[in-house]
Enzyme design. Structure first.
Site, mmCIF file in Angstrom:
data_model
loop_
_atom_site.group_PDB
_atom_site.id
_atom_site.type_symbol
_atom_site.label_atom_id
_atom_site.label_comp_id
_atom_site.label_asym_id
_atom_site.label_seq_id
_atom_site.Cartn_x
_atom_site.Cartn_y
_atom_site.Cartn_z
ATOM 1 N N LYS A 111 49.648 49.155 10.762
ATOM 2 C CA LYS A 111 48.898 50.327 10.291
ATOM 3 C C LYS A 111 49.677 51.198 9.328
ATOM 4 O O LYS A 111 49.100 51.967 8.576
ATOM 5 C CB LYS A 111 48.403 51.168 11.484
ATOM 6 N N LYS A 192 42.507 39.434 12.508
ATOM 7 C CA LYS A 192 41.541 39.653 13.599
ATOM 8 C C LYS A 192 40.312 40.406 13.081
ATOM 9 O O LYS A 192 40.415 41.192 12.122
ATOM 10 C CB LYS A 192 42.204 40.353 14.780
ATOM 11 N N LYS A 195 36.953 46.603 13.050
ATOM 12 C CA LYS A 195 35.993 47.587 12.529
ATOM 13 C C LYS A 195 36.570 48.364 11.356
ATOM 14 O O LYS A 195 35.840 49.003 10.622
ATOM 15 C CB LYS A 195 35.548 48.526 13.653
HETATM 16 P P1 TYM Z 1 40.497 49.356 19.923
HETATM 17 O O1 TYM Z 1 39.583 50.521 19.872
HETATM 18 O O2 TYM Z 1 41.150 48.901 18.657
HETATM 19 O O3 TYM Z 1 39.735 48.107 20.507
HETATM 20 C C1 TYM Z 1 39.041 48.182 21.731
HETATM 21 C C2 TYM Z 1 39.200 46.894 22.526
HETATM 22 O O4 TYM Z 1 38.666 45.772 21.793
HETATM 23 C C3 TYM Z 1 39.639 44.732 21.721
HETATM 24 N N1 TYM Z 1 39.478 44.036 20.418
HETATM 25 C C4 TYM Z 1 39.335 42.712 20.275
HETATM 26 N N2 TYM Z 1 39.278 41.699 21.162
HETATM 27 C C5 TYM Z 1 39.115 40.437 20.668
HETATM 28 N N3 TYM Z 1 38.995 40.154 19.336
HETATM 29 C C6 TYM Z 1 39.048 41.138 18.410
HETATM 30 N N4 TYM Z 1 38.916 40.863 17.125
HETATM 31 C C7 TYM Z 1 39.216 42.480 18.867
HETATM 32 N N5 TYM Z 1 39.296 43.688 18.233
HETATM 33 C C8 TYM Z 1 39.458 44.622 19.198
HETATM 34 C C9 TYM Z 1 40.976 45.459 21.804
HETATM 35 O O5 TYM Z 1 42.008 44.594 22.245
HETATM 36 C C10 TYM Z 1 40.681 46.550 22.798
HETATM 37 O O6 TYM Z 1 40.783 46.064 24.127
HETATM 38 N N6 TYM Z 1 44.766 51.166 21.860
HETATM 39 C C11 TYM Z 1 43.419 50.743 22.175
HETATM 40 C C12 TYM Z 1 42.582 51.811 22.843
HETATM 41 C C13 TYM Z 1 43.185 52.413 24.058
HETATM 42 C C14 TYM Z 1 43.331 51.809 25.326
HETATM 43 C C15 TYM Z 1 43.905 52.783 26.162
HETATM 44 C C16 TYM Z 1 43.006 50.540 25.825
HETATM 45 C C17 TYM Z 1 43.668 53.690 24.161
HETATM 46 N N7 TYM Z 1 44.097 53.893 25.431
HETATM 47 C C18 TYM Z 1 44.208 52.534 27.513
HETATM 48 C C19 TYM Z 1 43.317 50.284 27.164
HETATM 49 C C20 TYM Z 1 43.895 51.252 27.971
HETATM 50 C C21 TYM Z 1 42.717 50.352 20.875
HETATM 51 O O7 TYM Z 1 43.076 50.782 19.805
HETATM 52 O O8 TYM Z 1 41.606 49.568 21.037
#
Ligand code: TYM
Length: 328
Positions: A111, A192, A195
């Site tokens: 990022k 990957k 969004k």
């Molecule tokens: P975020 O918002 O980027 O994504 C949310 C969840 O979706 C999963 N994900 C995917 N899984 C498979 N293939 C993909 N292409 C793909 N893109 C996204 C992510 O692995 C995630 O599980 N840091 C986290 C948010 C967060 C969090 C937490 C998660 C903040 N605090 C505490 C768990 C526990 C994030 O940016 O997810």
């Protein structure tokens, strides 16, 4: 009954990757575990957000949680900033984290790469994420593959706290699906599905209309050749589409290969698009009903109230162990 926590950022539209990698497992776990699912708005602001868009997207992700099958009667659904204990424990976790640990995070490297100025929030993000998990003493964290490294840091921080201040935190385990933990972009299978990709043709958004889904799948990059064969090394593009097919249909990879034997990519893509439409159409219908019902705010209020009870107690315990003077 174990405790489960996970979060999704309200930054942009949620994709099929978020659904397959994470949300679908939230729904699976809620019948047997005590669940906390939140919209992580404080994480979203680690990159600039338009205030109106942030508010709209926070409601949107909440409604998508419910539309995907998260039942607020079984799971606590809330917004991260509605439970201030996250920020408080987040600061405490930051003080226990090493700069080197944060600089090593691949998400931070990705990022911040090529940016002239990078906000400090982007760097300390994983300490806040650790707090999110530890504040409920969660046992299990359902996430996609890209969050594995953050989970490892969370475990290290929990152990570090425990060894300095006495056993307190549960060491959480990631819950990562065997297949579908890393859905790739439709235009480039080395990245990957995300969004935040500026090309909307690279992802299926959960709210894409059927005609858009059909168009995106028909334009998805495929490898040369015409055989529908799962071979991630030599045919990464078609293999990604096959794994999406497997995820949305419940069929195994050999079953999919057999079904399209000798038919080429065209018929396969057509059917894949229909399977995705079949999965997302009812979800979208529920989504618009929920948005119209005005129920979201009540759900979030109740979710935050229940989550705060646990989270506030944890912060009070942690402060006491660390030697903060309690107000009298
Ligand atoms: P975020 O918002 O980027 O994504 C949310 C969840 O979706 C999963 N994900 C995917 N899984 C498979 N293939 C993909 N292409 C793909 N893109 C996204 C992510 O692995 C995630 O599980 N840091 C986290 C948010 C967060 C969090 C937490 C998660 C903040 N605090 C505490 C768990 C526990 C994030 O940016 O997810």
């Amino acid at each position: 009954m174990g405790k489960v926590l996970s979060g999704i950022q309200p930054s942009g539209k949620l994709t099929l990757g978020n659904y397959i990698g994470a949300m679908r497992n939230f729904v699976k776990l809620q019948d047997s575990e005590e669940c906390y699912f939140m919209v992580v708005d404080m994480h979203a602001i680690t990159v600039p957000q338009e205030p109106e868009a942030l508010r709209e997207q926070t409601e949107m992700v909440t409604a998508l949680f419910i539309a995907a099958g998260i039942d607020p009667a079984k799971s606590n659904v809330f917004v991260q900033s509605h439970v201030p204990a996250h920020a408080e424990l987040g600061w405490i976790m930051t003080t226990l984290t090493g700069m080197g640990e944060l600089e090593r995070m691949t998400q931070f490297k990705d990022k911040s790469q090529g940016k002239e100025s990078v906000g400090a929030g982007l760097l300390v993000y994983p300490s806040l994420m650790a707090a999110d998990i530890l504040v409920y003493n969660a046992d299990l964290v359902p996430v996609g593959d890209d969050q594995k490294q953050h989970l490892e840091l969370t475990r290290d921080l929990a152990q570090r706290f425990n060894s300095r201040f006495g056993d307190y935190f549960t060491i959480p385990n990631p819950y990562i699906p065997e297949v579908g933990a890393r859905i790739m972009s439709l235009d480039d299978a080395s990245k990957k599905m995300s969004k935040s990709n500026p090309n909307p043709g690279s992802y299926i958004a959960l709210l894409d209309e059927p005609s858009v889904i059909r168009k995106k799948i028909s334009r998805a990059t495929t490898d040369s050749g015409r055989e529908v064969k799962y071979d991630p090394e030599n045919k990464p593009e078609i293999s990604n589409l096959i794994s999406i097919y497997a995820q949305v249909s419940g069929l195994s990879i050999p079953e999919i290969e057999a079904r399209f034997e000798g038919q080429g990519y065209g018929p396969f893509k057509k059917e894949l698009a229909e399977r995705i439409v079949e999965l997302l159409e009812p979800l979208q219908q529920r989504y618009y009903e929920i948005r119209k019902s005005g129920e979201i705010h009540r759900i979030l209020k109740e979710g935050a109230a229940k989550a705060s009870l646990i989270a506030n107690r944890t912060v009070a315990d942690v402060k006491e162990r660390m030697g903060f003077l309690a107000p009298r």
